[in-house]
Design a protein around this motif. Structure first.
Motif, PDB file in Angstrom:
ATOM      1  N   THR A  74      -6.450  -7.083  -6.978  1.00 12.41           N
ATOM      2  CA  THR A  74      -5.793  -7.305  -5.679  1.00 12.41           C
ATOM      3  C   THR A  74      -6.566  -8.321  -4.857  1.00 12.41           C
ATOM      4  OG1 THR A  74      -4.916  -5.049  -5.668  1.00 12.41           O
ATOM      5  CG2 THR A  74      -5.042  -6.205  -3.549  1.00 12.41           C
ATOM      6  N   ARG A  75      -7.883  -8.183  -4.835  1.00 12.03           N
ATOM      7  CA  ARG A  75      -8.707  -9.087  -4.031  1.00 12.03           C
ATOM      8  C   ARG A  75      -8.608 -10.522  -4.524  1.00 12.03           C
ATOM      9  NH1 ARG A  75     -15.217  -8.425  -2.738  1.00 12.03           N
ATOM     10  NH2 ARG A  75     -15.422 -10.374  -1.530  1.00 12.03           N
ATOM     11  N   ALA A  76      -8.730 -10.724  -5.831  1.00 16.66           N
ATOM     12  CA  ALA A  76      -8.686 -12.082  -6.373  1.00 16.66           C
ATOM     13  C   ALA A  76      -7.332 -12.725  -6.137  1.00 16.66           C
ATOM     14  CB  ALA A  76      -8.998 -12.048  -7.869  1.00 16.66           C
ATOM     15  N   VAL A  77      -6.281 -11.985  -6.356  1.00 17.03           N
ATOM     16  CA  VAL A  77      -4.933 -12.543  -6.215  1.00 17.03           C
ATOM     17  C   VAL A  77      -4.623 -12.875  -4.762  1.00 17.03           C
ATOM     18  CG1 VAL A  77      -2.468 -12.046  -6.454  1.00 17.03           C
ATOM     19  CG2 VAL A  77      -4.047 -11.430  -8.292  1.00 17.03           C
ATOM     20  N   THR A  78      -4.937 -11.963  -3.861  1.00 18.84           N
ATOM     21  CA  THR A  78      -4.612 -12.215  -2.454  1.00 18.84           C
ATOM     22  C   THR A  78      -5.420 -13.379  -1.893  1.00 18.84           C
ATOM     23  OG1 THR A  78      -6.197 -10.478  -1.822  1.00 18.84           O
ATOM     24  CG2 THR A  78      -3.862  -9.868  -1.963  1.00 18.84           C
ATOM     25  N   GLU A  79      -6.674 -13.498  -2.294  1.00 23.71           N
ATOM     26  CA  GLU A  79      -7.503 -14.606  -1.815  1.00 23.71           C
ATOM     27  C   GLU A  79      -6.970 -15.946  -2.312  1.00 23.71           C
ATOM     28  OE1 GLU A  79     -11.530 -13.933  -2.880  1.00 23.71           O
ATOM     29  OE2 GLU A  79     -11.890 -12.415  -1.321  1.00 23.71           O
ATOM     30  N   LEU A  80      -6.642 -16.020  -3.598  1.00 24.40           N
ATOM     31  CA  LEU A  80      -6.168 -17.283  -4.163  1.00 24.40           C
ATOM     32  C   LEU A  80      -4.762 -17.641  -3.686  1.00 24.40           C
ATOM     33  CD1 LEU A  80      -7.465 -16.873  -7.830  1.00 24.40           C
ATOM     34  CD2 LEU A  80      -8.291 -18.500  -6.119  1.00 24.40           C
ATOM     35  N   ALA A  81      -3.937 -16.623  -3.435  1.00 23.67           N
ATOM     36  CA  ALA A  81      -2.567 -16.872  -2.987  1.00 23.67           C
ATOM     37  C   ALA A  81      -2.470 -17.044  -1.481  1.00 23.67           C
ATOM     38  CB  ALA A  81      -1.656 -15.741  -3.436  1.00 23.67           C
ATOM     39  N   GLY A  82      -3.531 -16.698  -0.766  1.00 22.80           N
ATOM     40  CA  GLY A  82      -3.522 -16.845   0.681  1.00 22.80           C
ATOM     41  C   GLY A  82      -2.627 -15.843   1.392  1.00 22.80           C
ATOM     42  N   VAL A  83      -2.587 -14.608   0.878  1.00 21.74           N
ATOM     43  CA  VAL A  83      -1.778 -13.552   1.505  1.00 21.74           C
ATOM     44  C   VAL A  83      -2.654 -12.331   1.734  1.00 21.74           C
ATOM     45  CG1 VAL A  83       0.339 -14.383   0.417  1.00 21.74           C
ATOM     46  CG2 VAL A  83      -1.016 -12.608  -0.716  1.00 21.74           C
ATOM     47  N   GLN A  84      -2.121 -11.403   2.503  1.00 22.72           N
ATOM     48  CA  GLN A  84      -2.821 -10.161   2.757  1.00 22.72           C
ATOM     49  C   GLN A  84      -2.425  -9.110   1.717  1.00 22.72           C
ATOM     50  OE1 GLN A  84      -5.204  -9.894   5.209  1.00 22.72           O
ATOM     51  NE2 GLN A  84      -4.798 -12.085   5.466  1.00 22.72           N
TER      52      GLN A  84
END
Length: 257
Positions: free
Chosen positions: A33-43
């Motif tokens: 969750t952390r990696a995906v949200t950071e790279l996608a720029g979402v919460q």
């Protein structure tokens, strides 16, 4: 400003693309969750709202990766038909490409191949349709010795089995000839013996060896003709739709499973 539905789809596409890259490059363990949200720029709440949980995200990503692969295969089939490419050569090329895809995307293969998944895969169903189109061309050419549905089932099962078997072994210990050996066995069982004139670049010479003793040296010409005519029945415009349906039913009675 985009309406909420557009924003939702854009966020979903961005998250899926990022997660797909992580899955390809580093495996499912990297799709956090952390990696995906950071790279996608979402919460994080956005991810949970769109996909439910990590399993939901992984399933969506696997579907996305497979859908891209299937879309390219559909283009290959259309091009092969337009160019009048040898149908057996096209079937063999499709087999090899599918094996390569499965080995290159083990997590996608395992996720979509899990029989306990709650949702069926539209991309998988579409991919099976692409395989059916390839087999149909072989049947129209008079080179199929079993029904189209039987051939599709056999090719699909053999392909899944080969990829599964190879993925169970470390990459450096895999038998590089296993997929080709399975392909040869598969072609023996579904094709007629005209392969002596077939320009396909694969080890099928034994299929036309009269001394080989394989199932491929006992063609039933009546059954093969029935398979071919059944494949062409939809294009017999001289017959009414009811007559074509009846013809298909009759041919089915003399067509080998």
């Amino acid at each position: 400003m985009n309406p909420p539905s557009d924003a939702r789809e854009q966020a979903r596409a961005a998250i899926t693309a990022v997660a797909a890259d992580l899955l390809r490059e580093h495996g499912s363990a990297a799709v956090t969750t952390r990696a995906v949200t950071e790279l996608a720029g979402v919460q994080a709440p956005t991810l949970y709202r769109l996909f439910g949980d990590k399993d939901g995200l992984l399933e969506a990503v696997a579907e996305h990766v497979l859908a891209e692969h299937v879309a390219s295969k559909r283009g290959d089939v259309a091009a092969a038909a337009a160019d009048d490419t040898d149908p057996v050569a096209d079937l063999v090329a499709g087999w090899r490409r599918q094996i390569e895809f499965g080995l290159a995307n083990p997590d996608v293969f395992r996720l979509l191949g899990d029989p306990t998944r709650a949702h069926s895969s539209q991309a998988t169903a579409t991919g099976r349709g692409v395989l059916a189109a390839r087999v149909h061309r072989v049947a129209l050419a008079g080179r199929l010795r079993v029904t189209e549905s039987r051939a599709v089932d056999l090719v699909h099962a053999a392909g899944v089995g080969v990829v599964q078997a190879l993925l169970e072994v470390p990459a450096d210990r895999r038998d590089p000839g296993l997929a080709e050996a399975m392909l040869e066995t598969l072609l023996t069982g579904i094709l007629t013996r005209d392969l002596v004139d077939n320009p396909v670049d694969n080890p099928v010479d034994s299929l036309v060896d009269e001394d080989a003793g394989t199932p491929g040296d006992v063609d039933d010409p009546v059954a093969t003709a029935a398979v071919t005519l059944r494949a062409a029945a939809a294009d017999l415009q001289a017959l009414t739709p009811g007559e074509r349906a009846l013809l298909v039913e009759w041919l089915g009675r003399v067509t080998p499973a």
